[in-house]
Design a protein around this motif. Sequence first.
Motif, PDB file in Angstrom:
ATOM      1  N   ASP A  17       0.646  -1.193   0.011  1.00 26.86           N
ATOM      2  CA  ASP A  17      -0.119   0.051   0.094  1.00 26.86           C
ATOM      3  C   ASP A  17       0.926   1.226  -0.114  1.00 26.86           C
ATOM      4  OD1 ASP A  17      -2.374  -1.224   0.068  1.00 26.86           O
ATOM      5  OD2 ASP A  17      -2.156  -1.721   2.176  1.00 26.86           O
ATOM      6  N   ARG A  35       4.037  -0.684   4.124  1.00 27.53           N
ATOM      7  CA  ARG A  35       2.906  -0.918   4.957  1.00 27.53           C
ATOM      8  C   ARG A  35       2.015  -1.863   3.900  1.00 27.53           C
ATOM      9  NH1 ARG A  35       0.223   0.178   9.207  1.00 27.53           N
ATOM     10  NH2 ARG A  35       1.708   1.959   9.653  1.00 27.53           N
ATOM     11  N   CYS A  36       1.434  -3.108   4.305  1.00 27.39           N
ATOM     12  CA  CYS A  36       0.743  -3.955   3.533  1.00 27.39           C
ATOM     13  C   CYS A  36      -0.536  -4.269   4.373  1.00 27.39           C
ATOM     14  CB  CYS A  36       1.285  -5.132   3.226  1.00 27.39           C
ATOM     15  SG  CYS A  36       3.004  -5.172   2.541  1.00 27.39           S
ATOM     16  N   GLY A  37      -1.652  -3.505   4.189  1.00 32.91           N
ATOM     17  CA  GLY A  37      -2.872  -3.529   4.941  1.00 32.91           C
ATOM     18  C   GLY A  37      -2.554  -2.932   6.299  1.00 32.91           C
ATOM     19  N   ASP A  38      -2.772  -3.672   7.149  1.00 33.67           N
ATOM     20  CA  ASP A  38      -2.553  -3.366   8.630  1.00 33.67           C
ATOM     21  C   ASP A  38      -1.093  -3.813   9.302  1.00 33.67           C
ATOM     22  OD1 ASP A  38      -5.131  -2.494   8.849  1.00 33.67           O
ATOM     23  OD2 ASP A  38      -6.219  -4.417   9.687  1.00 33.67           O
ATOM     24  N   GLU A  39      -0.315  -4.364   8.299  1.00 32.56           N
ATOM     25  CA  GLU A  39       0.978  -4.968   8.750  1.00 32.56           C
ATOM     26  C   GLU A  39       2.119  -4.045   8.146  1.00 32.56           C
ATOM     27  OE1 GLU A  39       1.623  -9.133   7.970  1.00 32.56           O
ATOM     28  OE2 GLU A  39      -0.091  -9.772   8.970  1.00 32.56           O
ATOM     29  N   VAL A  40       3.260  -3.796   8.905  1.00 32.97           N
ATOM     30  CA  VAL A  40       4.317  -3.081   8.290  1.00 32.97           C
ATOM     31  C   VAL A  40       5.202  -4.270   7.951  1.00 32.97           C
ATOM     32  CG1 VAL A  40       6.176  -1.517   9.032  1.00 32.97           C
ATOM     33  CG2 VAL A  40       3.886  -1.183   9.637  1.00 32.97           C
ATOM     34  N   ARG A  41       5.741  -4.556   6.634  1.00 32.76           N
ATOM     35  CA  ARG A  41       6.746  -5.514   6.351  1.00 32.76           C
ATOM     36  C   ARG A  41       7.943  -4.854   5.764  1.00 32.76           C
ATOM     37  NH1 ARG A  41       2.082  -9.360   3.457  1.00 32.76           N
ATOM     38  NH2 ARG A  41       1.109  -9.876   5.272  1.00 32.76           N
TER      39      ARG A  41
END
Length: 282
Positions: A17, A35-41
């Motif tokens: 995102d 940021r991928c949806g609600d997660e930080v990767r």
Amino acid sequence: MKPPKRLQPLIDEGMVDTVLRQLMSGKEATVYVVRCGDEVRCAKVYKEANQRSFHQAVSYQEGRRVKNSRQARAMEKGSRYGRQMAEEAWQNAEVDALYRLAAAGVRVPKPFICFEGVLLMELVTDADGNAAPRLNDVELTEATALDYHAQLLQQVVLMLCAGVVHGDLSEYNILVDAAGPVIIDLPQAVDAAGNNNAGAMLERDVDNLATYFSRFAPQLASSKCGKEIWGLYQAGLLKADTVLTGRIKENKRPADVGAVMQAIHLAEKEEEERRQRMQMAE
């Protein structure tokens, strides 16, 4: 931040995102926090072959699986198609190793997907939720050094039981989270059973660990765990819970001249390939 060009395909496909920041740039890749949806990767963007300081040596390529014999022949000849296949094999080696090792209980980042030369994986964090530091950036006491060294030897054993040798293990590709060391950077990982250089690579990995941690715990300088681990593996005696002694019996058998000559041949071949790459770059 403005998304780097190499990350745009992942954004277009909805895998990423937002690109939050650059985390680090190394000899083989640049890593971004995303940021991928609600997660930080984190997204590891592999550098092009001519931009990397870590080149694909013959000793690392041996035993790597490709889709068919045509690709294998092309890689051996070094054609344009072969170089493309070698590049894909180099990137896939890390993805395959991460899945394989995570399943074996090795402390590595959880991989999600490799797409268009970008590996999307778990962001390893410290106790405060910040990106975990590299081992070489962490202040160690003697007790902590001994603890981390023991933990990492156990991880090396677990890796070898899963058939994988890191091949470039050092304090620069180990992170430290709240629970201890996490091993990263595996594109040069080799198959222990399919690569004739795997034993030497494993011993070098373990020696690197002993050399680094002996700065804080001098008693580790004389450790011979690499030879012990590989010897147990070759004998079929290595298990996940094997207790290491750090000692080996002296080998009084004559040197294997054939193996020495093979190592010399590989070194000469690698040097010739290096010269060819330099000529192509001119």
